[in-house]
Design a protein around this motif. Structure first.
Motif, PDB file in Angstrom:
ATOM      1  N   GLY A 201       2.934 -16.118  -1.959  1.00 60.08           N
ATOM      2  CA  GLY A 201       4.606 -16.452  -1.900  1.00 60.08           C
ATOM      3  C   GLY A 201       5.243 -16.211  -2.959  1.00 60.08           C
ATOM      4  N   GLN A 202       4.758 -16.678  -4.149  1.00 63.89           N
ATOM      5  CA  GLN A 202       5.351 -16.350  -5.593  1.00 63.89           C
ATOM      6  C   GLN A 202       5.556 -15.004  -5.901  1.00 63.89           C
ATOM      7  N   CYS A 203       4.564 -14.295  -5.559  1.00 64.62           N
ATOM      8  CA  CYS A 203       4.457 -12.802  -5.874  1.00 64.62           C
ATOM      9  C   CYS A 203       5.398 -12.006  -4.977  1.00 64.62           C
ATOM     10  N   VAL A 204       5.534 -12.335  -3.857  1.00 65.80           N
ATOM     11  CA  VAL A 204       6.309 -11.777  -2.853  1.00 65.80           C
ATOM     12  C   VAL A 204       7.650 -12.035  -3.094  1.00 65.80           C
ATOM     13  N   LEU A 205       8.455 -13.429  -3.298  1.00 62.83           N
ATOM     14  CA  LEU A 205       9.414 -13.708  -3.482  1.00 62.83           C
ATOM     15  C   LEU A 205      10.001 -13.081  -4.832  1.00 62.83           C
ATOM     16  N   PHE A 206       9.120 -13.228  -5.814  1.00 64.43           N
ATOM     17  CA  PHE A 206       9.354 -12.852  -7.038  1.00 64.43           C
ATOM     18  C   PHE A 206       9.774 -11.100  -6.975  1.00 64.43           C
ATOM     19  N   GLY A 207       8.994 -10.451  -6.243  1.00 67.06           N
ATOM     20  CA  GLY A 207       9.063  -9.034  -6.229  1.00 67.06           C
ATOM     21  C   GLY A 207      10.246  -8.774  -5.552  1.00 67.06           C
ATOM     22  N   ILE A 208      10.651  -9.579  -4.652  1.00 68.48           N
ATOM     23  CA  ILE A 208      11.644  -9.250  -3.842  1.00 68.48           C
ATOM     24  C   ILE A 208      12.995  -9.494  -4.478  1.00 68.48           C
ATOM     25  N   VAL A 209      13.088 -10.649  -5.186  1.00 68.34           N
ATOM     26  CA  VAL A 209      14.283 -11.186  -5.939  1.00 68.34           C
ATOM     27  C   VAL A 209      14.450 -10.131  -7.093  1.00 68.34           C
ATOM     28  N   VAL A 210      13.503  -9.682  -7.802  1.00 70.50           N
ATOM     29  CA  VAL A 210      13.564  -8.927  -8.876  1.00 70.50           C
ATOM     30  C   VAL A 210      13.916  -7.395  -8.333  1.00 70.50           C
ATOM     31  N   SER A 211      13.580  -6.947  -7.280  1.00 69.96           N
ATOM     32  CA  SER A 211      13.887  -5.787  -6.903  1.00 69.96           C
ATOM     33  C   SER A 211      15.297  -5.531  -6.529  1.00 69.96           C
ATOM     34  N   ILE A 212      15.623  -6.843  -5.902  1.00 67.59           N
ATOM     35  CA  ILE A 212      17.173  -6.609  -5.423  1.00 67.59           C
ATOM     36  C   ILE A 212      18.086  -6.528  -6.619  1.00 67.59           C
ATOM     37  N   PHE A 213      17.758  -7.253  -7.747  1.00 63.45           N
ATOM     38  CA  PHE A 213      18.692  -7.264  -8.875  1.00 63.45           C
ATOM     39  C   PHE A 213      18.586  -5.950  -9.513  1.00 63.45           C
ATOM     40  N   ILE A 214      17.201  -5.511  -9.656  1.00 69.13           N
ATOM     41  CA  ILE A 214      17.141  -4.179 -10.503  1.00 69.13           C
ATOM     42  C   ILE A 214      17.732  -3.046  -9.621  1.00 69.13           C
ATOM     43  N   LEU A 215      17.924  -3.056  -8.254  1.00 70.88           N
ATOM     44  CA  LEU A 215      18.432  -1.917  -7.441  1.00 70.88           C
ATOM     45  C   LEU A 215      19.848  -2.052  -7.849  1.00 70.88           C
ATOM     46  N   GLN A 216      20.326  -3.434  -7.826  1.00 69.71           N
ATOM     47  CA  GLN A 216      21.679  -3.622  -7.794  1.00 69.71           C
ATOM     48  C   GLN A 216      22.322  -2.751  -9.041  1.00 69.71           C
ATOM     49  N   ALA A 217      21.541  -3.158 -10.295  1.00 66.10           N
ATOM     50  CA  ALA A 217      21.959  -2.766 -11.694  1.00 66.10           C
ATOM     51  C   ALA A 217      21.776  -1.203 -11.726  1.00 66.10           C
ATOM     52  N   LEU A 218      20.612  -0.592 -10.993  1.00 69.54           N
ATOM     53  CA  LEU A 218      20.649   0.613 -10.979  1.00 69.54           C
ATOM     54  C   LEU A 218      21.930   1.488 -10.527  1.00 69.54           C
ATOM     55  N   GLN A 219      22.115   0.999  -9.362  1.00 65.99           N
ATOM     56  CA  GLN A 219      23.308   1.611  -8.353  1.00 65.99           C
ATOM     57  C   GLN A 219      24.492   1.511  -9.101  1.00 65.99           C
ATOM     58  N   ARG A 220      24.798   0.224 -10.102  1.00 69.93           N
ATOM     59  CA  ARG A 220      26.083   0.190 -11.056  1.00 69.93           C
ATOM     60  C   ARG A 220      25.918   1.247 -12.025  1.00 69.93           C
ATOM     61  N   TYR A 221      24.822   1.375 -12.532  1.00 69.53           N
ATOM     62  CA  TYR A 221      24.461   2.491 -13.644  1.00 69.53           C
ATOM     63  C   TYR A 221      24.869   3.822 -13.189  1.00 69.53           C
ATOM     64  N   ILE A 222      24.385   4.293 -12.100  1.00 71.28           N
ATOM     65  CA  ILE A 222      24.391   5.502 -11.490  1.00 71.28           C
ATOM     66  C   ILE A 222      25.935   5.905 -11.215  1.00 71.28           C
ATOM     67  N   ARG A 223      26.743   4.602 -10.609  1.00 73.34           N
ATOM     68  CA  ARG A 223      28.036   4.952 -10.411  1.00 73.34           C
ATOM     69  C   ARG A 223      28.975   5.246 -11.468  1.00 73.34           C
ATOM     70  N   ARG A 224      28.448   4.494 -12.537  1.00 73.26           N
ATOM     71  CA  ARG A 224      29.337   4.433 -13.973  1.00 73.26           C
ATOM     72  C   ARG A 224      29.002   5.849 -14.395  1.00 73.26           C
ATOM     73  N   LYS A 225      27.762   6.323 -14.558  1.00 71.57           N
ATOM     74  CA  LYS A 225      27.474   7.688 -14.935  1.00 71.57           C
ATOM     75  C   LYS A 225      28.167   8.799 -14.222  1.00 71.57           C
ATOM     76  N   ASP A 226      28.184   8.669 -12.933  1.00 66.61           N
ATOM     77  CA  ASP A 226      28.863   9.538 -12.079  1.00 66.61           C
ATOM     78  C   ASP A 226      30.412   9.621 -12.310  1.00 66.61           C
ATOM     79  N   ALA A 227      30.993   8.431 -12.411  1.00 62.23           N
ATOM     80  CA  ALA A 227      32.400   8.471 -12.807  1.00 62.23           C
ATOM     81  C   ALA A 227      32.422   8.947 -14.080  1.00 62.23           C
ATOM     82  N   ALA A 228      31.694   9.032 -15.184  1.00 69.03           N
ATOM     83  CA  ALA A 228      31.863   9.366 -16.483  1.00 69.03           C
ATOM     84  C   ALA A 228      31.667  10.949 -16.450  1.00 69.03           C
ATOM     85  N   CYS A 229      31.127  11.392 -15.524  1.00 72.52           N
ATOM     86  CA  CYS A 229      30.971  13.072 -15.330  1.00 72.52           C
ATOM     87  C   CYS A 229      32.075  13.721 -14.625  1.00 72.52           C
ATOM     88  N   LEU A 230      33.139  12.924 -13.903  1.00 68.45           N
ATOM     89  CA  LEU A 230      33.996  13.301 -13.098  1.00 68.45           C
ATOM     90  C   LEU A 230      34.843  14.045 -14.201  1.00 68.45           C
TER      91      LEU A 230
END
Length: 99
Positions: free
Chosen positions: A67-96
């Motif tokens: 449970g610790q492994c699963v919960l930690f993995g899910i929570v970390v992946s949620i926040f990493i994906l959120q940060a990655l999506q924000r980074y990609i959006r900023r990068k795309d906005a800067a290239c427009l």
């Protein structure tokens, strides 16, 4: 300010729905396992599955470890994906091109 909070919260929940679905699935399967194998009542099995009760035995140790492994993995992946999506959006906005 308050309106933007609710907009951002709804976007976060929509983008993280699969992570929350996995958490719900983990707790549901834990409840079924404790209900079936340890013969606990449904309430006790649920409370044990969501880590509010501790049961003696190797099943609890195994469930708590994974449970610790699963919960930690899910929570970390949620926040990493959120940060990655924000980074990609900023990068795309800067290239427009500027209008």
């Amino acid at each position: 300010m308050r309106r933007f909070f609710w907009i951002r919260l709804s976007i976060f929940l929509r983008q993280s729905r699969w992570g929350f679905a996995l958490l719900a699935l983990w707790f549901a399967l834990g409840t079924i396992v404790f209900y079936g194998f340890q013969q606990l009542s449904l309430t006790d099995a649920f409370l044990t599955a969501v880590y509010f009760r501790v049961q003696p035995g190797s099943l609890w140790v195994l469930y708590a470890f994974w449970g610790q492994c699963v919960l930690f993995g899910i929570v970390v992946s949620i926040f990493i994906l959120q940060a990655l999506q924000r980074y990609i959006r900023r990068k795309d906005a800067a290239c427009l091109p500027a209008k």
